[in-house]
Motif scaffolding. Sequence first.
Motif, PDB file in Angstrom:
ATOM      1  N   TYR A 188       0.876  -1.157   0.027  1.00  0.00           N
ATOM      2  CA  TYR A 188       0.122  -0.109   0.118  1.00  0.00           C
ATOM      3  C   TYR A 188       0.862   1.220   0.019  1.00  0.00           C
ATOM      4  N   ILE A 189       0.550   2.135  -0.990  1.00  0.00           N
ATOM      5  CA  ILE A 189       1.505   3.298  -1.099  1.00  0.00           C
ATOM      6  C   ILE A 189       0.371   4.377  -0.842  1.00  0.00           C
ATOM      7  N   ASP A 216      -5.926  -8.769   3.739  1.00  0.00           N
ATOM      8  CA  ASP A 216      -7.028  -8.393   4.537  1.00  0.00           C
ATOM      9  C   ASP A 216      -7.465  -9.048   5.669  1.00  0.00           C
ATOM     10  N   HIS A 217      -7.514 -10.321   5.725  1.00  0.00           N
ATOM     11  CA  HIS A 217      -7.531 -11.217   6.587  1.00  0.00           C
ATOM     12  C   HIS A 217      -6.431 -10.892   7.898  1.00  0.00           C
ATOM     13  N   ALA A 218      -5.488 -10.781   7.285  1.00  0.00           N
ATOM     14  CA  ALA A 218      -3.975 -10.662   8.221  1.00  0.00           C
ATOM     15  C   ALA A 218      -4.125  -9.380   9.038  1.00  0.00           C
ATOM     16  N   GLY A 219      -4.835  -8.460   8.477  1.00  0.00           N
ATOM     17  CA  GLY A 219      -5.028  -7.189   9.203  1.00  0.00           C
ATOM     18  C   GLY A 219      -4.587  -5.902   8.087  1.00  0.00           C
ATOM     19  N   GLY A 220      -4.135  -6.257   6.855  1.00  0.00           N
ATOM     20  CA  GLY A 220      -3.672  -5.145   6.244  1.00  0.00           C
ATOM     21  C   GLY A 220      -4.577  -3.785   6.058  1.00  0.00           C
ATOM     22  N   ARG A 221      -5.711  -3.929   6.283  1.00  0.00           N
ATOM     23  CA  ARG A 221      -6.648  -2.772   6.055  1.00  0.00           C
ATOM     24  C   ARG A 221      -6.643  -1.807   4.736  1.00  0.00           C
ATOM     25  N   PHE A 222      -6.195  -2.511   3.770  1.00  0.00           N
ATOM     26  CA  PHE A 222      -5.960  -1.788   2.519  1.00  0.00           C
ATOM     27  C   PHE A 222      -7.342  -1.131   2.079  1.00  0.00           C
ATOM     28  N   ALA A 277     -11.255   5.251   3.299  1.00  0.00           N
ATOM     29  CA  ALA A 277     -11.238   6.385   4.026  1.00  0.00           C
ATOM     30  C   ALA A 277     -10.804   7.556   3.148  1.00  0.00           C
ATOM     31  N   LEU A 278      -9.774   7.309   2.307  1.00  0.00           N
ATOM     32  CA  LEU A 278      -9.190   8.403   1.333  1.00  0.00           C
ATOM     33  C   LEU A 278     -10.288   8.954   0.705  1.00  0.00           C
ATOM     34  N   ALA A 279     -11.021   8.185  -0.023  1.00  0.00           N
ATOM     35  CA  ALA A 279     -12.102   8.479  -0.834  1.00  0.00           C
ATOM     36  C   ALA A 279     -13.443   9.372  -0.010  1.00  0.00           C
ATOM     37  N   ASN A 280     -13.387   9.277   1.336  1.00  0.00           N
ATOM     38  CA  ASN A 280     -14.341   9.916   1.930  1.00  0.00           C
ATOM     39  C   ASN A 280     -13.708  11.096   2.824  1.00  0.00           C
ATOM     40  N   GLY A 281     -12.433  11.331   2.213  1.00  0.00           N
ATOM     41  CA  GLY A 281     -11.767  12.533   3.057  1.00  0.00           C
ATOM     42  C   GLY A 281     -11.136  12.302   4.392  1.00  0.00           C
ATOM     43  N   ARG A 282     -11.032  11.154   4.929  1.00  0.00           N
ATOM     44  CA  ARG A 282     -10.330  10.886   5.980  1.00  0.00           C
ATOM     45  C   ARG A 282      -8.876  10.334   5.879  1.00  0.00           C
ATOM     46  N   SER A 283      -8.362  10.256   6.975  1.00  0.00           N
ATOM     47  CA  SER A 283      -6.779   9.573   6.719  1.00  0.00           C
ATOM     48  C   SER A 283      -6.721   8.183   6.457  1.00  0.00           C
ATOM     49  N   GLU A 284      -5.639   7.899   5.651  1.00  0.00           N
ATOM     50  CA  GLU A 284      -5.560   6.461   5.229  1.00  0.00           C
ATOM     51  C   GLU A 284      -5.025   5.831   6.593  1.00  0.00           C
ATOM     52  N   CYS A 285      -5.107   4.627   6.465  1.00  0.00           N
ATOM     53  CA  CYS A 285      -4.935   3.779   7.925  1.00  0.00           C
ATOM     54  C   CYS A 285      -4.213   2.309   7.678  1.00  0.00           C
ATOM     55  N   ALA A 286      -3.734   1.982   6.323  1.00  0.00           N
ATOM     56  CA  ALA A 286      -2.894   0.958   6.135  1.00  0.00           C
ATOM     57  C   ALA A 286      -1.660   1.091   6.869  1.00  0.00           C
ATOM     58  N   SER A 287      -0.972  -0.115   7.430  1.00  0.00           N
ATOM     59  CA  SER A 287       0.206   0.010   8.296  1.00  0.00           C
ATOM     60  C   SER A 287       0.730  -1.179   8.109  1.00  0.00           C
ATOM     61  N   ASN A 288       1.829  -1.822   8.845  1.00  0.00           N
ATOM     62  CA  ASN A 288       2.550  -2.862   8.898  1.00  0.00           C
ATOM     63  C   ASN A 288       2.232  -3.578  10.075  1.00  0.00           C
ATOM     64  N   VAL A 289       0.867  -3.323  10.629  1.00  0.00           N
ATOM     65  CA  VAL A 289       0.726  -3.974  11.748  1.00  0.00           C
ATOM     66  C   VAL A 289      -0.552  -5.191  11.282  1.00  0.00           C
TER      67      VAL A 289
END
Length: 322
Positions: free
Chosen positions: A201-202, A282-288, A294-306
């Motif tokens: 995710y970039i 996605d199942h592993a928790g990627g949140r892509f 979130a980005l399309a809705n004007g919010r902060s992106e949340c993808a991470s390495n957790v």
Amino acid sequence: MSAEGFPILFTSAGRRVELIRCFRAAAGKLGLELEVHACDLQPDLSAACRDADARFAVPRCTDDGYVERLIEYCEAKGIRLLVPTIDPELHPLALAKDRFAAIGTMVHVSSPETIEIVRDKALTAARLAQAGVPVPKTATADEVRADPASWRWPSFIKPSGGSASRGIGEIASPEELLPHYDEPMILQDLLDGEEYTVNIYIDAHGRLASVIPHVRLSVRAGEVEKGRTTRCPDIGKIAESIVEALPGLRGVSCFQLIDDARFGMRVFEINARFGGGYPLADHAGGRFAESVLALANGRSECASNVWQDGATMLRYDGAVFV
């Protein structure tokens, strides 16, 4: 407080039922009431289109009227986010991204310049090699035909602009090279070893936010059937080099590599879109999916390495009954 309605469109939806469900779950976490639209050549015979809230037919993505039909539909239905799912539609959608933005639709796609590179496997290999990314030795069929002695045999042949494992195969010797092909072909080193798909995710600023590799334990029709997530620092460094080589990458992409006993890790494929194996990430928790919404809705992106190491996906055939 009631959830906010959010119309989203999946193009060339085909069998991407799992991807739609990833987005539905992500929307629930964001408090969005997802209204799923999907299109295909034959939407009544598409499992994903049948799973959606609304479906409609489109011409082939290579037809001149494809983008116009989508713009017309997105404007009429107030679509907030368009998610492409196959490689051939990426370039026309990237070129029209600003036109969609003008009617309030965010298209999840990288820059046109980047799409041009990743849709050409010969150009991809050259660009990545120039940036220090480990890739297999690559040449066009014409180049190999002109100097077969310089090539390692057996080799791997595939269309330079192919996708979904179309037209790929092994070739044992120069004598098996045809004098002419219907499309540009490339040859690469025949790799042997553990194969990985790496979902990345970039973010909107070009920062690599997440790298989730999984071992491809079993593959069917070019798509992972059984896989397991695994943390690997070396793969993370390769992902960083890919992003540096392709600064126009945005959102979700995936690449494939093989850890060959002779050559080491070699990247041989990049898909600048949600890949077929994304549901495992996605199942592993990627949140892509959540991050794109979130980005399309004007919010902060949340993808991470957790994310969870060792998460396993075992796919089976499901059915949609009408």
